[in-house]
Design an enzyme around this catalytic site. Structure first.
Site, PDB file in Angstrom:
ATOM      1  N   GLY A  98       3.126  -3.167   2.976  1.00 49.99           N
ATOM      2  CA  GLY A  98       3.958  -4.440   3.066  1.00 49.99           C
ATOM      3  C   GLY A  98       3.699  -5.385   3.290  1.00 49.99           C
ATOM      4  CG  LEU A 137      -0.874  -3.767  -5.858  1.00 50.28           C
ATOM      5  CD1 LEU A 137      -1.347  -3.477  -6.933  1.00 50.28           C
ATOM      6  CD2 LEU A 137       0.694  -3.574  -5.818  1.00 50.28           C
ATOM      7  CB  CYS A 192      -0.544  -0.297   1.158  1.00 48.54           C
ATOM      8  SG  CYS A 192      -1.638  -1.290   1.435  1.00 48.54           S
ATOM      9  CG  LEU A 210      -0.727 -11.710   1.437  1.00 48.84           C
ATOM     10  CD1 LEU A 210      -0.069 -12.105   2.809  1.00 48.84           C
ATOM     11  CD2 LEU A 210      -0.803 -12.832   0.681  1.00 48.84           C
TER      12      LEU A 210
END
Length: 644
Positions: free
Chosen positions: A75, A49, A2, A52
């Site tokens: 991260g 983004l 992110c 997971l």
């Protein structure tokens, strides 16, 4: 993965709008989701983004069940499943499958000590609404960025400089010390950034901000483990293989397509081999080369051979001079702040982003395992100095004074003389290998002729372990702390995220870094193979280059790789500057016909006469392409960022 931003100590309703602008300015870092919230006197924002659990359950900012804590996180935490299991045994429950929720609960359970339980790359901030305290941290190696500034009684943080400018929290004014560093070594070393009032949290650091002000501390530092130096080569080789397999297995985890940047060298080939050994199938690989006389100038042919051996879905692109000229402005925009490096990372990220969201990179192998020619040369120089000192001391034995001194304290005298030589010469040699401009040229460019404003060695000295007597270990530490953290990793994060692609680095899992740093340097490079020409030998095997890394994965590699020559990734910068980019460089460095200054209305000016001199030295073969590249990247950044 992110981008994060926030304002702490906010009493102004307009700060919410400012954070909205900050988040919008880094939409490329997280095109999948966007969130902003006000929590008491803090406004926090994030772009996402999704890697997971791509569902909405991973939305940020993420708030604790009781509403007290709010997290924004950039991260990947690779051991999130392991830590989630630990937390579940402690009674914590989870509503998502993403690592963000694990990080939040780690903070609830351990407080600031949570970073000691995290393996991965990250820059995150947690706001405690009850105590009105912000805690923020950056990963150990500095893979993910975290920038901050204090503005009118508030702390403002973000993942990129452009965010702070978009929010109106930073002036478009260059930091003089940062510009000096950039001109000297081609990058800016944290805590400095190119903007005067903005600082970067350093790798392995954390900060807290409360009514008591800003406090910064260190939670991780690289130290030699003396027990590791006692390992035999075989013991070290086998343990390194275990660590490599663990790191690759962890960093393969993704809910979106994942690939590998493949150059054809040992490090990236080892990554593909380790992925295959971990059971990965349908591996996607990406490489770039450069058109020119005699074909591509890098290892794309080797990359194709490796891809064929492992049966990967391989995509390669040969970049023309015109492609580089057309991409140049986008590349500088992607950097966020100027660097003399990063173009190759920009181009391969652009290629990979068409097919994957996550890519693994072999970055770090050269820094950890003495893969650079400067490490070989400096180690050779150190051996030569010590040999000279031994001969001098032996001669001194023939005199009465020398004999008495040696008889009184032979070991102490030898150690002092050797340390004194190494202390100055290793750092000076390393700095010389990194230098772009001489200090006197830097002074002239900044309009400070005759002044003494520091050398490349001065810029790098704060990160040197001067007490370290082993040249390979000392150079490795300098490479990790300066070249890798402040240039290679910083650039890779910026240009990768410019294409909305997350790049991971298994070789610098902090456990591997700690292990490699403690190993005997003789396991990494054989100094007897050095020929004094900048090359170790004709091949990895014969030259002993990155010896223990090669041996750790030898049985997994394509046959014959060990016979390849160790080569760096080369780009034809000089040809571009004499060809497709020549007119652009001339327009930047030569005086304009209308007589207007080449400087801008903000920040330090670069002296037009000295820039013209730099160009003429290059054009007549007396100057380096790197100097011209350094200046035109900086001036393009000025035009894009400071003159908006």
């Amino acid at each position: 993965m992110c981008g994060i931003a926030g304002v702490v100590g906010s009493q102004d309703a307009m700060d919410f709008d400012a954070v909205q602008r900050m988040v919008a300015a880094m939409d490329h870092r997280g095109p999948d989701d966007r969130g902003i919230c006000r929590r008491d006197s803090a406004v926090l924002g994030s772009t996402r983004l999704a890697i997971l659990d791509v569902s909405s359950a991973g939305h940020q900012p993420m708030v604790s069940p009781d509403g007290r804590f709010t997290l924004v996180y950039n991260g990947e935490m690779y051991n999130f499943a392991e830590q989630r299991a630990v937390l579940e045994k402690e009674g914590y429950t989870f509503s998502s499958g993403c690592d963000t929720e694990v990080v939040l609960n780690l903070y609830l359970h351990y407080g600031p000590g949570c970073v000691g339980h995290m393996r991965g790359m990250f820059g995150f901030a947690v706001w405690d609404g009850e105590e009105e305290v912000l805690f923020a941290a950056r990963d150990r190696l500095g893979i993910k960025p975290l920038l901050y500034t204090e503005c009118n009684g508030r702390l403002v943080f973000a993942s990129e400089l452009r965010c702070l400018l978009a929010g109106g929290f930073a002036d478009r004014e260059v930091e003089p010390a940062a510009l000096r560093q950039y001109l000297l070594i081609g990058s800016v070393q944290p805590p400095l950034t190119m903007l005067r009032d903005v600082r970067a949290l350093e790798p392995g650091q954390y900060l807290t901000y409360s009514k008591d002000g800003l406090k910064i501390g260190t939670y991780w530092e690289l130290h030699e483990d003396t027990e590791l130096t006692k390992l035999s080569f075989v013991e070290g080789r086998d343990r390194l293989r275990e660590l490599l397999l663990e790191a690759v297995m962890e960093q393969r985890v993704s809910d979106v397509p994942l690939g590998v940047f493949l150059s054809g060298g040992l490090d990236s080939t080892a990554l593909v081999a380790l992925m295959a050994a971990c059971g990965a199938t349908n591996i996607q690989t990406f490489s770039i080369g450069f058109d020119g006389d005699g074909g591509p100038l890098d290892e794309t042919a080797y990359a194709a051979e490796t891809a064929a051996y492992f049966g990967t879905a391989h995509r390669s692109r040969s970049v023309s001079d015109i492609d580089v000229a057309n991409a140049y402005d986008r590349f500088v925009w992607g950097l966020d702040q100027p660097s003399v490096d990063g173009l190759n990372s920009y181009l391969v990220s652009e290629l990979a982003s068409k097919d994957v969201t996550v890519a693994l990179s072999g970055l770090g192998g050269d820094e950890l395992f003495a893969g650079y020619g400067r490490a070989w040369r400096i180690a050779h120089e150190q051996r030569q100095r010590r040999r000279f000192l031994r001969k001098g001391l032996s001669s001194a034995m023939g005199t009465g004074i020398g004999r008495r001194a040696l008889e009184a304290a032979p070991d102490l005298l030898r150690r002092r003389l050797s340390d004194e030589a190494d202390r100055h010469d290793v750092l000076a040699s390393y700095a010389m290998s990194r230098r772009v401009f001489r200090p006197e040229t830097v002074a002239a460019l900044l309009g400070e002729r005759g002044s003494s404003n520091g050398t490349a060695a001065d810029a790098l000295a704060p990160f040197d372990v001067a007490h370290e007597r082993d040249a390979i270990r000392r150079v490795s530490h300098l490479d990790l702390k300066t070249f890798m953290a402040a240039q290679l990793l910083r650039d890779m994060d910026a240009v990768g995220m410019a294409h909305s692609i997350e790049v991971r680095f298994p070789l610098i899992d902090h456990r591997i870094v700690e292990f490699a740093f403690g190993l005997s340097s003789a396991y990494k490079f054989d100094p007897s193979a050095y020929k004094g020409t900048g090359e170790a030998s004709v091949s990895y095997a014969e030259g002993g280059v990155k010896r223990i890394l090669l041996e750790a994965v030898a049985d997994l590699l394509p046959p014959g790789l060990e016979r390849r020559h160790k080569a760096g990734f080369k780009m034809p910068h000089e040809r571009w500057l004499r060809g497709a980019l020549r007119e652009r460089a001339r327009a930047v460095l030569l005086p304009p016909s209308n007589g207007q200054s080449l400087g801008t209305s903000v920040g330090p000016l670069l002296d037009p006469a000295e820039m013209e001199a730099v160009w003429h030295r290059f054009e007549t073969g007396r100057g380096s392409w790197k100097q011209v590249w350094n200046l035109i990247v900086f001036r393009a950044w000025q035009d894009q960022v400071l003159n908006v």
